[in-house]
Design a protein around this motif. Structure first.
Motif, PDB file in Angstrom:
ATOM      1  N   LEU A 208      16.361  -7.632   7.221  1.00 13.95           N
ATOM      2  CA  LEU A 208      16.476  -6.225   7.597  1.00 13.95           C
ATOM      3  C   LEU A 208      15.754  -5.970   8.911  1.00 13.95           C
ATOM      4  O   LEU A 208      14.733  -6.605   9.198  1.00 13.95           O
ATOM      5  CB  LEU A 208      15.878  -5.317   6.514  1.00 13.95           C
ATOM      6  CG  LEU A 208      16.608  -5.227   5.169  1.00 13.95           C
ATOM      7  CD1 LEU A 208      15.777  -4.436   4.185  1.00 13.95           C
ATOM      8  CD2 LEU A 208      17.968  -4.581   5.335  1.00 13.95           C
ATOM      9  N   ASP A 209      16.280  -5.027   9.688  1.00 21.46           N
ATOM     10  CA  ASP A 209      15.625  -4.484  10.876  1.00 21.46           C
ATOM     11  C   ASP A 209      15.543  -2.975  10.700  1.00 21.46           C
ATOM     12  O   ASP A 209      16.566  -2.316  10.445  1.00 21.46           O
ATOM     13  CB  ASP A 209      16.416  -4.813  12.147  1.00 21.46           C
ATOM     14  CG  ASP A 209      16.000  -6.145  12.738  1.00 21.46           C
ATOM     15  OD1 ASP A 209      14.892  -6.605  12.429  1.00 21.46           O
ATOM     16  OD2 ASP A 209      16.780  -6.726  13.515  1.00 21.46           O
ATOM     17  N   LEU A 210      14.333  -2.429  10.832  1.00 14.88           N
ATOM     18  CA  LEU A 210      14.113  -1.003  10.671  1.00 14.88           C
ATOM     19  C   LEU A 210      13.466  -0.457  11.940  1.00 14.88           C
ATOM     20  O   LEU A 210      12.512  -1.053  12.458  1.00 14.88           O
ATOM     21  CB  LEU A 210      13.209  -0.714   9.473  1.00 14.88           C
ATOM     22  CG  LEU A 210      13.592  -1.363   8.147  1.00 14.88           C
ATOM     23  CD1 LEU A 210      12.518  -1.122   7.109  1.00 14.88           C
ATOM     24  CD2 LEU A 210      14.917  -0.827   7.657  1.00 14.88           C
ATOM     25  N   TYR A 211      13.986   0.678  12.442  1.00 15.65           N
ATOM     26  CA  TYR A 211      13.444   1.322  13.625  1.00 15.65           C
ATOM     27  C   TYR A 211      12.996   2.736  13.256  1.00 15.65           C
ATOM     28  O   TYR A 211      13.594   3.389  12.386  1.00 15.65           O
ATOM     29  CB  TYR A 211      14.480   1.376  14.744  1.00 15.65           C
ATOM     30  CG  TYR A 211      14.933   0.024  15.218  1.00 15.65           C
ATOM     31  CD1 TYR A 211      14.281  -0.630  16.255  1.00 15.65           C
ATOM     32  CD2 TYR A 211      16.010  -0.621  14.615  1.00 15.65           C
ATOM     33  CE1 TYR A 211      14.697  -1.884  16.686  1.00 15.65           C
ATOM     34  CE2 TYR A 211      16.421  -1.874  15.038  1.00 15.65           C
ATOM     35  CZ  TYR A 211      15.761  -2.493  16.075  1.00 15.65           C
ATOM     36  OH  TYR A 211      16.167  -3.734  16.494  1.00 15.65           O
ATOM     37  N   ALA A 212      11.953   3.200  13.947  1.00 14.73           N
ATOM     38  CA  ALA A 212      11.443   4.535  13.666  1.00 14.73           C
ATOM     39  C   ALA A 212      12.456   5.616  14.006  1.00 14.73           C
ATOM     40  O   ALA A 212      12.378   6.728  13.480  1.00 14.73           O
ATOM     41  CB  ALA A 212      10.142   4.767  14.428  1.00 14.73           C
ATOM     42  N   SER A 213      13.407   5.318  14.862  1.00 16.70           N
ATOM     43  CA  SER A 213      14.439   6.292  15.213  1.00 16.70           C
ATOM     44  C   SER A 213      15.438   6.517  14.094  1.00 16.70           C
ATOM     45  O   SER A 213      16.258   7.431  14.174  1.00 16.70           O
ATOM     46  CB  SER A 213      15.170   5.843  16.472  1.00 16.70           C
ATOM     47  OG  SER A 213      15.770   4.576  16.277  1.00 16.70           O
ATOM     48  N   GLY A 214      15.406   5.676  13.042  1.00 14.73           N
ATOM     49  CA  GLY A 214      16.332   5.809  11.926  1.00 14.73           C
ATOM     50  C   GLY A 214      17.391   4.730  11.873  1.00 14.73           C
ATOM     51  O   GLY A 214      18.118   4.617  10.879  1.00 14.73           O
ATOM     52  N   GLU A 215      17.505   3.917  12.897  1.00 16.36           N
ATOM     53  CA  GLU A 215      18.515   2.857  12.916  1.00 16.36           C
ATOM     54  C   GLU A 215      18.104   1.727  11.985  1.00 16.36           C
ATOM     55  O   GLU A 215      16.936   1.344  11.906  1.00 16.36           O
ATOM     56  CB  GLU A 215      18.695   2.334  14.336  1.00 16.36           C
ATOM     57  CG  GLU A 215      19.759   1.253  14.451  1.00 16.36           C
ATOM     58  CD  GLU A 215      19.871   0.720  15.860  1.00 16.36           C
ATOM     59  OE1 GLU A 215      20.677  -0.199  16.088  1.00 16.36           O
ATOM     60  OE2 GLU A 215      19.139   1.222  16.737  1.00 16.36           O
ATOM     61  N   ARG A 216      19.099   1.170  11.279  1.00 13.38           N
ATOM     62  CA  ARG A 216      18.863   0.066  10.349  1.00 13.38           C
ATOM     63  C   ARG A 216      19.954  -0.975  10.531  1.00 13.38           C
ATOM     64  O   ARG A 216      21.121  -0.635  10.767  1.00 13.38           O
ATOM     65  CB  ARG A 216      18.861   0.549   8.890  1.00 13.38           C
ATOM     66  CG  ARG A 216      17.696   1.469   8.565  1.00 13.38           C
ATOM     67  CD  ARG A 216      17.532   1.611   7.074  1.00 13.38           C
ATOM     68  NE  ARG A 216      16.307   2.336   6.755  1.00 13.38           N
ATOM     69  CZ  ARG A 216      15.679   2.258   5.605  1.00 13.38           C
ATOM     70  NH1 ARG A 216      16.142   1.487   4.652  1.00 13.38           N
ATOM     71  NH2 ARG A 216      14.577   2.938   5.385  1.00 13.38           N
ATOM     72  N   ARG A 217      19.564  -2.240  10.383  1.00 17.96           N
ATOM     73  CA  ARG A 217      20.510  -3.352  10.470  1.00 17.96           C
ATOM     74  C   ARG A 217      20.218  -4.320   9.337  1.00 17.96           C
ATOM     75  O   ARG A 217      19.054  -4.657   9.094  1.00 17.96           O
ATOM     76  CB  ARG A 217      20.397  -4.076  11.817  1.00 17.96           C
ATOM     77  CG  ARG A 217      20.687  -3.184  13.019  1.00 17.96           C
ATOM     78  CD  ARG A 217      20.456  -3.924  14.322  1.00 17.96           C
ATOM     79  NE  ARG A 217      20.618  -3.055  15.486  1.00 17.96           N
ATOM     80  CZ  ARG A 217      20.404  -3.441  16.733  1.00 17.96           C
ATOM     81  NH1 ARG A 217      20.017  -4.690  16.977  1.00 17.96           N
ATOM     82  NH2 ARG A 217      20.565  -2.600  17.736  1.00 17.96           N
ATOM     83  N   ALA A 218      21.273  -4.745   8.654  1.00 21.73           N
ATOM     84  CA  ALA A 218      21.147  -5.652   7.520  1.00 21.73           C
ATOM     85  C   ALA A 218      21.758  -6.991   7.882  1.00 21.73           C
ATOM     86  O   ALA A 218      22.839  -7.054   8.485  1.00 21.73           O
ATOM     87  CB  ALA A 218      21.831  -5.070   6.278  1.00 21.73           C
ATOM     88  N   TYR A 219      21.065  -8.081   7.541  1.00 21.46           N
ATOM     89  CA  TYR A 219      21.530  -9.441   7.802  1.00 21.46           C
ATOM     90  C   TYR A 219      21.436 -10.222   6.488  1.00 21.46           C
ATOM     91  O   TYR A 219      21.484  -9.642   5.416  1.00 21.46           O
ATOM     92  CB  TYR A 219      20.677 -10.116   8.883  1.00 21.46           C
ATOM     93  CG  TYR A 219      20.499  -9.295  10.137  1.00 21.46           C
ATOM     94  CD1 TYR A 219      21.437  -9.322  11.162  1.00 21.46           C
ATOM     95  CD2 TYR A 219      19.388  -8.472  10.306  1.00 21.46           C
ATOM     96  CE1 TYR A 219      21.274  -8.570  12.317  1.00 21.46           C
ATOM     97  CE2 TYR A 219      19.215  -7.716  11.453  1.00 21.46           C
ATOM     98  CZ  TYR A 219      20.162  -7.777  12.453  1.00 21.46           C
ATOM     99  OH  TYR A 219      19.986  -7.028  13.586  1.00 21.46           O
ATOM    100  N   GLY A 220      21.307 -11.509   6.606  1.00 24.67           N
ATOM    101  CA  GLY A 220      21.071 -12.333   5.435  1.00 24.67           C
ATOM    102  C   GLY A 220      22.358 -12.728   4.737  1.00 24.67           C
ATOM    103  O   GLY A 220      23.460 -12.253   5.049  1.00 24.67           O
ATOM    104  N   PRO A 221      22.252 -13.615   3.734  1.00 27.36           N
ATOM    105  CA  PRO A 221      23.443 -14.061   2.995  1.00 27.36           C
ATOM    106  C   PRO A 221      24.041 -12.915   2.200  1.00 27.36           C
ATOM    107  O   PRO A 221      23.335 -11.999   1.759  1.00 27.36           O
ATOM    108  CB  PRO A 221      22.882 -15.168   2.080  1.00 27.36           C
ATOM    109  CG  PRO A 221      21.425 -14.870   1.963  1.00 27.36           C
ATOM    110  CD  PRO A 221      21.012 -14.252   3.252  1.00 27.36           C
ATOM    111  N   PRO A 222      25.360 -12.945   1.986  1.00 23.94           N
ATOM    112  CA  PRO A 222      26.007 -11.827   1.257  1.00 23.94           C
ATOM    113  C   PRO A 222      25.496 -11.650  -0.156  1.00 23.94           C
ATOM    114  O   PRO A 222      25.436 -10.524  -0.654  1.00 23.94           O
ATOM    115  CB  PRO A 222      27.497 -12.217   1.283  1.00 23.94           C
ATOM    116  CG  PRO A 222      27.624 -13.157   2.438  1.00 23.94           C
ATOM    117  CD  PRO A 222      26.336 -13.914   2.497  1.00 23.94           C
ATOM    118  N   PHE A 223      25.126 -12.752  -0.839  1.00 25.55           N
ATOM    119  CA  PHE A 223      24.686 -12.616  -2.223  1.00 25.55           C
ATOM    120  C   PHE A 223      23.346 -11.899  -2.342  1.00 25.55           C
ATOM    121  O   PHE A 223      22.981 -11.447  -3.431  1.00 25.55           O
ATOM    122  CB  PHE A 223      24.594 -14.000  -2.885  1.00 25.55           C
ATOM    123  CG  PHE A 223      23.441 -14.841  -2.408  1.00 25.55           C
ATOM    124  CD1 PHE A 223      22.193 -14.764  -3.014  1.00 25.55           C
ATOM    125  CD2 PHE A 223      23.604 -15.715  -1.339  1.00 25.55           C
ATOM    126  CE1 PHE A 223      21.139 -15.537  -2.569  1.00 25.55           C
ATOM    127  CE2 PHE A 223      22.547 -16.479  -0.889  1.00 25.55           C
ATOM    128  CZ  PHE A 223      21.313 -16.394  -1.510  1.00 25.55           C
TER     129      PHE A 223
END
Length: 443
Positions: A223-238
């Protein structure tokens, strides 16, 4: 003798202080590398919700509402070692300067541009006997929870030759002449003290995961979390759909990761990274997660009866129960794998180019052969007119057809005449029928 103004004293004494300024204590910016704050091993049962706690009050960006009062500098004076210290002067980043003792007003000065150029030095316009002691320059950043302090020792002397500044191994010592101005240096040009940034663009938190046997530099980003509210999810699908962090993480400073439901394949090392570039915060918390088998429920109780057991439901055969086994196979991919795939692509592209060149050459050769054949045919008599005399001469060379040369054997003259008439019809003969009749009659 009238003393010079405060602005002129600042310019004169600042140049002198830089000539005798030596390296001081902790005044640099924090290291950019991430430091491990905590490392722990946790164990959870499969099928339950696992929560990896990652909290930091320094990452609460919503509390920074008064930008002009978050940074403050104050000077304290202690008479001797272990003695009580008293506040002399302080100033906020808004430029508000406050002197505590009435006798020091107009005598103790701080630069109005201290929070712009990082020079927090204290100027004493005229040194007195009671000014001796240990001075401390204290810098506070309430939002970033930072505190830095610098000590300077002031000695008062009557001998102008003894006026000097030196380093005693722990702090700076300044010997000033009584009645003369003295400048106690305190310089810190770290951007956290001199600049004001938008904290939303300066804060980021992310979670990493290392499967068993994988080093830290090969970890997978979750996961990537920013104080501006943006989020990004990575990692294996399971695993991507089963991990979550609270939506108000930056408002509460709680970046705990929850995994629900937990599976045996989720074992590994998880790390929580907190970065606050404005405050110089780079922290990492490490969790070694181990997944255990779920606790077995109590066996079903048999229904009351005579002990025959016909009314009870038979339980599962314990010999058929098998534990869940998970095998994680880690296949490292080095640089050779990338170059191998690149070689396949280049070889395929080269074969395609060679095939294309072959087709183009064959097509051009075929067209060139057709053009040469037509050119040879037309080159025999280019622009030559047809001579009818040649055709006449060629006709004369041929032997004329002679019907007499054909010797045929016919059974009677009638067939012979018919053949002659067919090949070369003779001119019509005038036959006297009366004469022929007489001949026949005479016979």
């Amino acid at each position: 003798m009238e003393l010079p103004s405060g602005a002129l004293l600042w310019k004169l004494l600042l140049l002198e202080s830089f000539a005798v300024l030596l390296s001081s204590g902790p005044s640099g910016s924090p290291t950019a590398g991430s430091s491990v704050v905590s490392e722990s091993a946790v164990s959870w049962a499969a099928g339950t919700q696992a929560v990896l706690r990652c909290q930091s009050p320094r990452m609460v960006w919503t509390q920074d509402r008064l930008h002009d009062r978050q940074r403050v500098v104050h000077w304290d004076l202690s008479g001797g070692p272990g003695g009580p210290a008293r506040r002399l002067v302080d100033m906020y980043s808004a430029g508000e300067q406050r002197v505590y003792e009435p006798r020091d007003r107009g005598r103790l000065l701080l630069s109005p541009s201290a929070f712009h150029d990082g020079n927090f030095s204290l100027l004493i316009r005229a040194v007195e006997e009671g000014d001796e002691g240990l001075y401390t320059c204290n810098l506070h950043h309430h939002y970033c929870h930072l505190y830095e302090s610098l000590a300077v020792r002031l000695e008062v002397t009557d001998d102008p030759q003894a006026a000097r500044a030196f380093w005693d191994g722990e702090k700076e010592v300044l010997a000033a002449v009584r009645g003369a101005p003295a400048l106690l240096t305190c310089v810190n040009r770290a951007h956290v003290w001199t600049d004001r940034h938008l904290e939303e663009a300066q804060q980021v938190a992310h979670w990493d995961r290392q499967p068993p046997g994988v080093p830290h530099d090969r970890a997978d980003r979750l996961l990537d979390l920013y104080a501006s509210g943006e989020r990004r999810a990575y990692g294996p699908p399971f695993l991507r759909d089963r991990v979550a962090v609270g939506a108000d993480a930056f408002a509460r400073g709680d970046f705990s990761l929850s995994i629900d439901p937990l599976e045996p394949a989720d074992e590994g090392t998880y790390s929580c990274h907190l970065h606050h570039h404005y405050c110089g915060l780079h922290e990492r918390r490490v969790f070694h997660l181990r997944v255990t088998e779920p606790a077995a429920g109590p066996p079903p109780r048999a229904s009351p009866g005579n002990g025959s057991g016909h009314g009870s439901v038979p339980g599962p055969d314990p010999t058929l129960a098998r534990g869940r086994s998970v095998i994680n196979v880690i296949v490292p991919e080095g640089r050779a794998h990338f170059f191998q795939q690149l070689g396949y692509v280049l070889a395929t592209l080269l074969l395609f180019i060679l095939l294309l060149i072959t087709v183009v050459l064959a097509t051009r050769q075929r067209r060139r052969g057709g053009y040469e054949y037509s050119d040879k045919k037309s080159a025999k008599a280019p622009g030559k007119d047809v001579n009818l005399a040649e055709f006449a001469a060629a006709k004369e060379d041929q032997a004329p057809y002679r019907s007499d040369d054909i010797q045929l054997d016919y059974k009677n003259n009638i067939l012979k005449e018919r053949a002659e008439l067919a090949h070369s019809p003779l001119p019509a003969k005038s036959i006297d029928l009366d004469k022929e009749f007489r001949k026949e009659y005479c016979k």
